[in-house]
Design a protein around this motif. Structure first.
Motif, PDB file in Angstrom:
ATOM      1  N   ALA A  47       0.787  -1.206   0.105  1.00  0.00           N
ATOM      2  CA  ALA A  47      -0.083   0.107  -0.027  1.00  0.00           C
ATOM      3  C   ALA A  47       0.707   1.222  -0.089  1.00  0.00           C
ATOM      4  CB  ALA A  47      -0.962  -0.069   1.079  1.00  0.00           C
ATOM      5  N   PHE A  48       1.914   1.021   0.612  1.00  0.00           N
ATOM      6  CA  PHE A  48       2.852   2.469   0.597  1.00  0.00           C
ATOM      7  C   PHE A  48       3.443   2.653  -0.786  1.00  0.00           C
ATOM      8  CE2 PHE A  48       3.459   1.976   5.450  1.00  0.00           C
ATOM      9  CZ  PHE A  48       3.598   3.381   5.696  1.00  0.00           C
ATOM     10  N   GLN A  49       3.500   1.752  -1.536  1.00  0.00           N
ATOM     11  CA  GLN A  49       3.996   1.825  -2.847  1.00  0.00           C
ATOM     12  C   GLN A  49       3.022   1.913  -3.905  1.00  0.00           C
ATOM     13  OE1 GLN A  49       7.485  -0.933  -3.445  1.00  0.00           O
ATOM     14  NE2 GLN A  49       7.203  -1.452  -1.288  1.00  0.00           N
ATOM     15  N   VAL A  50       1.585   2.193  -3.778  1.00  0.00           N
ATOM     16  CA  VAL A  50       0.735   2.220  -4.897  1.00  0.00           C
ATOM     17  C   VAL A  50       0.980   3.398  -5.723  1.00  0.00           C
ATOM     18  CG1 VAL A  50      -0.522   3.957  -3.270  1.00  0.00           C
ATOM     19  CG2 VAL A  50      -1.886   2.562  -5.106  1.00  0.00           C
ATOM     20  N   PHE A  51       0.867   3.100  -6.975  1.00  0.00           N
ATOM     21  CA  PHE A  51       1.185   4.052  -7.869  1.00  0.00           C
ATOM     22  C   PHE A  51       0.262   4.228  -8.966  1.00  0.00           C
ATOM     23  CE2 PHE A  51       2.853   5.260 -12.176  1.00  0.00           C
ATOM     24  CZ  PHE A  51       3.419   6.817 -11.991  1.00  0.00           C
ATOM     25  N   GLY A  52       0.282   2.908  -9.849  1.00  0.00           N
ATOM     26  CA  GLY A  52      -0.509   2.816 -10.982  1.00  0.00           C
ATOM     27  C   GLY A  52      -2.179   3.542 -10.987  1.00  0.00           C
ATOM     28  N   SER A  53      -2.769   3.027  -9.760  1.00  0.00           N
ATOM     29  CA  SER A  53      -4.122   3.270  -9.829  1.00  0.00           C
ATOM     30  C   SER A  53      -4.337   4.794  -9.587  1.00  0.00           C
ATOM     31  CB  SER A  53      -4.688   2.461  -8.701  1.00  0.00           C
ATOM     32  OG  SER A  53      -4.276   2.632  -7.417  1.00  0.00           O
ATOM     33  N   ALA A  54      -3.187   5.411  -9.135  1.00  0.00           N
ATOM     34  CA  ALA A  54      -3.680   6.825  -8.753  1.00  0.00           C
ATOM     35  C   ALA A  54      -3.233   7.508  -9.762  1.00  0.00           C
ATOM     36  CB  ALA A  54      -2.344   7.195  -7.413  1.00  0.00           C
ATOM     37  N   TYR A  55      -2.363   6.974 -10.648  1.00  0.00           N
ATOM     38  CA  TYR A  55      -2.097   7.791 -11.927  1.00  0.00           C
ATOM     39  C   TYR A  55      -3.037   7.594 -13.001  1.00  0.00           C
ATOM     40  CZ  TYR A  55       1.160   9.325 -15.580  1.00  0.00           C
ATOM     41  OH  TYR A  55       1.575   9.982 -16.814  1.00  0.00           O
TER      42      TYR A  55
END
Lengths: 291, 318
Positions: B244-252
């Motif tokens: 969860a700390f490393q989430v990226f793709g979905s935010a983008y």
């Protein structure tokens, strides 16, 4: 149970039946929520563009094909098939790299007693917890200095160098479980390590190898950040970036093609999943547990 | 094993000595070991250890890719801590981790308990629940989420039925992060499968004994199931919070490519990506990356420390 009176048996049976109905009702409810987005995207891909957001219907009232036929035109002059081809090449190279390098490394950890093995194993496990992002920038600088950006090399180099510790770990755990007698017998028969690896350990490790291969394929297919950072020429884009091109033109009129392409992009993953779900799920469970 | 009994002549016991024993054999084993793992060693040095050292160095420099890095000491860190967008990204990420992880694990455990019962069609359910974990990371699903949570779309309209007129979640800075949370929870299949494997290991006798003692289902869950699966729970908490700390793709993808609106989904890695790859501030981005490493290490350490209090490892078993 056999000694129980008939009425007691019927009572238990009834209780079991109501329990079963409640169970299925609960499971189906969760299933409906979980599968809703998947069914929605299938339905939406057959809706006219203007209905995709606005319509509440799960399935189209009158299915249209224009979303799919629109895909044939490609986007910004690039054909859709080129995105798929690029993704396929990336994913297959990734699979070959991971299977080869991880199984060799795992064999060394599991079957060869060499000095420093424990230390290296600890290091390898340590990389599992390391946030990938700390490597992102220096790796980018490295590949940029080697003039390898805008190629697949930065995306697959790590796969051929066993940097995906999860798969090494998975295979080590599996190979450790293979009976020792087998490779000892091979050694007595005069097999060297290379032969023992290729003829005995690797074939027997098939479940772990297949699990790694499928996960690798799906991860590469879904990969977004890697291509986003390394690929610049639209002709070299993978499906993920191709999809983003659809989005970035932001014409509401093209919503249909975007959703249709999203669905088509999911097909390989879902097909893989259906074919191999048993391996995947068991692999997931065992790799998690044996830690 | 029976061989040992029949042949007591051999003094050293079970294991027969390899053909080329002794110092030469050992040296050969060492060589074989290092040869077999040479891909990993090369990868570790080139793509892990080397880059780690490089990024640690970059973190103390000003570096834009085009001119050589210039040493600036702690400047990156001091500007970072005072940067309101960095603070925002920390806030957004923590909110995401703290909300998404427990909810996802709760659902995963609940469904695992459901599926642990032997029923018809169990395998099918298990497979179906697992599928989102595989496709959830794809851009395709990001688009689906965008469509489902946008203004006047399915979620919005369903809310209106209950008189909650929120507008779409995607365009609304107060809600958009929860669309990402929902996407994360939807992928509960992976931890669920691990819970299921853990539940299978719980000895049935314990439940039978508890039932004889008159313990109800809730009590059995609390006193037997939970302690017995606590190692698996620990594993899931650790893994899911690190992810969860490393989430990226979905935010983008789900919000917009700037992780907006109004930086509402500016997760840590999204800001790192912007700083590094959009603004070419490689030094600043490296400082951010190392701060993330320290944060993840701290969380891991705290979890490992806390496990003494709540994780039960069975030593006497087997």
């Amino acid at each position: 149970m056999t000694t129980a009176t008939p009425t007691a048996v019927r009572g238990a049976g009834e209780r079991r039946r109501t329990g079963s109905i409640a169970w299925h009702a609960g499971a189906l409810l969760v299933l409906a929520v979980v599968l809703y987005p998947v069914i929605w995207v299938v339905g939406a891909s057959f809706k006219p563009s203007k209905d995709i957001i606005a319509s509440l219907d799960l399935l189209p009232t009158e299915p249209v094909w224009e979303n799919f036929s629109g895909l044939a035109d490609g986007i910004s002059g690039i054909s859709i098939s080129s995105f798929f081809w690029n993704s396929l090449v990336y994913a297959l190279l990734a699979v070959a790299g991971v299977v080869l390098s991880s199984s060799l490394t795992a064999y060394a950890f599991a079957k060869i007693r060499f000095a420093g093995r424990n230390l290296l194993f600890t290091l390898m496990i340590g990389t599992l917890l390391l946030p990938y992002h700390v490597l992102l920038i220096p790796q980018y600088v490295l590949f940029r200095n080697l003039e390898l950006t805008d190629t697949l090399v930065p995306l697959v180099a790590g796969k051929f160098l066993a940097t995906e510790a999860f798969f090494v770990f998975l295979m080590v755990q599996f190979m450790r479980g293979l009976p020792r007698e087998l490779d000892e017998a091979a050694k007595l028969d005069g097999c060297g390590h290379l032969r023992t690896y290729w003829a005995i350990v690797l074939p027997l490790s098939r479940p772990a190898v297949i699990t790694s291969a499928i996960f690798t394929f799906i991860n590469a297919w879904n990969d977004f950040m890697g291509p986003l950072i390394y690929l610049n020429t639209p002709e070299k884009y993978t499906v993920s970036l191709g999809l983003m091109m659809f989005r970035d033109q932001e014409g509401i009129s093209d919503y249909g093609s975007m959703i249709a392409m999203s669905l088509v992009a999911l097909v390989p993953v879902i097909a893989f999943f259906m074919a191999f779900q048993r391996y995947l799920i068991d692999g997931m469970a065992t790799s998690g547990l044996k830690g | 094993m029976t061989l040992v009994k029949e042949a007591p002549v051999r003094p050293a016991g079970k294991r027969s000595a390899p053909p080329a024993a002794g110092r030469r054999g050992r040296r050969r084993e060492n060589l074989a070991g290092y040869l077999f793992m040479s891909p990993w060693i090369a990868g570790f040095l080139l793509l892990t250890a080397g880059p780690m050292i490089a990024s640690l160095y970059y973190a103390f420099t000003s570096y834009n890719l085009f001119t050589p890095p210039k040493w600036v000491g702690l400047d990156n860190f001091t500007t970072m801590f005072q940067d309101p967008r960095w603070q925002k990204s920390v806030e957004v990420t923590l909110k995401y981790v703290v909300v998404a992880t427990p909810l996802k694990l709760l659902l995963a455990l609940g469904v695992a308990l459901l599926l642990a019962q032997k029923r018809r069609g169990q395998g099918l359910y298990r497979a179906a629940f697992y599928m989102p974990s595989l496709i959830g990371a794809s851009v395709s699903v990001g688009f689906v989420w965008r469509a489902l949570f946008s203004d006047d779309a399915v979620v919005d309209r369903t809310q209106k039925v209950f008189g909650l007129d929120a507008g779409g979640w995607i365009g609304n800075p107060d809600y958009v992060l929860y669309a990402l949370v929902a996407l994360s929870i939807w992928q509960f299949g992976a931890p669920m499968v691990i819970f299921l494997a853990g539940l299978k290991q719980v000895p049935q006798e314990l439940y039978e004994a508890a039932e004889v003692d008159g313990a109800g289902p809730l009590r059995r869950f609390w006193n037997i199931t939970l302690p017995m699966i606590s190692p698996v729970l620990f594993f899931n908490v650790l893994l899911e919070s690190i992810h969860a700390f490393q989430v990226f793709g979905s935010a983008y993808v789900v919000s917009d490519t700037r992780c907006g609106p109004a930086d509402a989904t500016l997760v840590y890695t999204c800001y790192l990506y912007q700083k590094g790859f959009k603004e070419a501030q490689m030094g600043f981005a490296s400082a951010m990356a190392w701060t993330l490493v320290v944060a993840v290490a701290l969380v891991t350490a705290v979890l490992f420390w806390s496990q003494k209090k709540w994780v039960h490892y069975e030593e006497a078993a087997k």
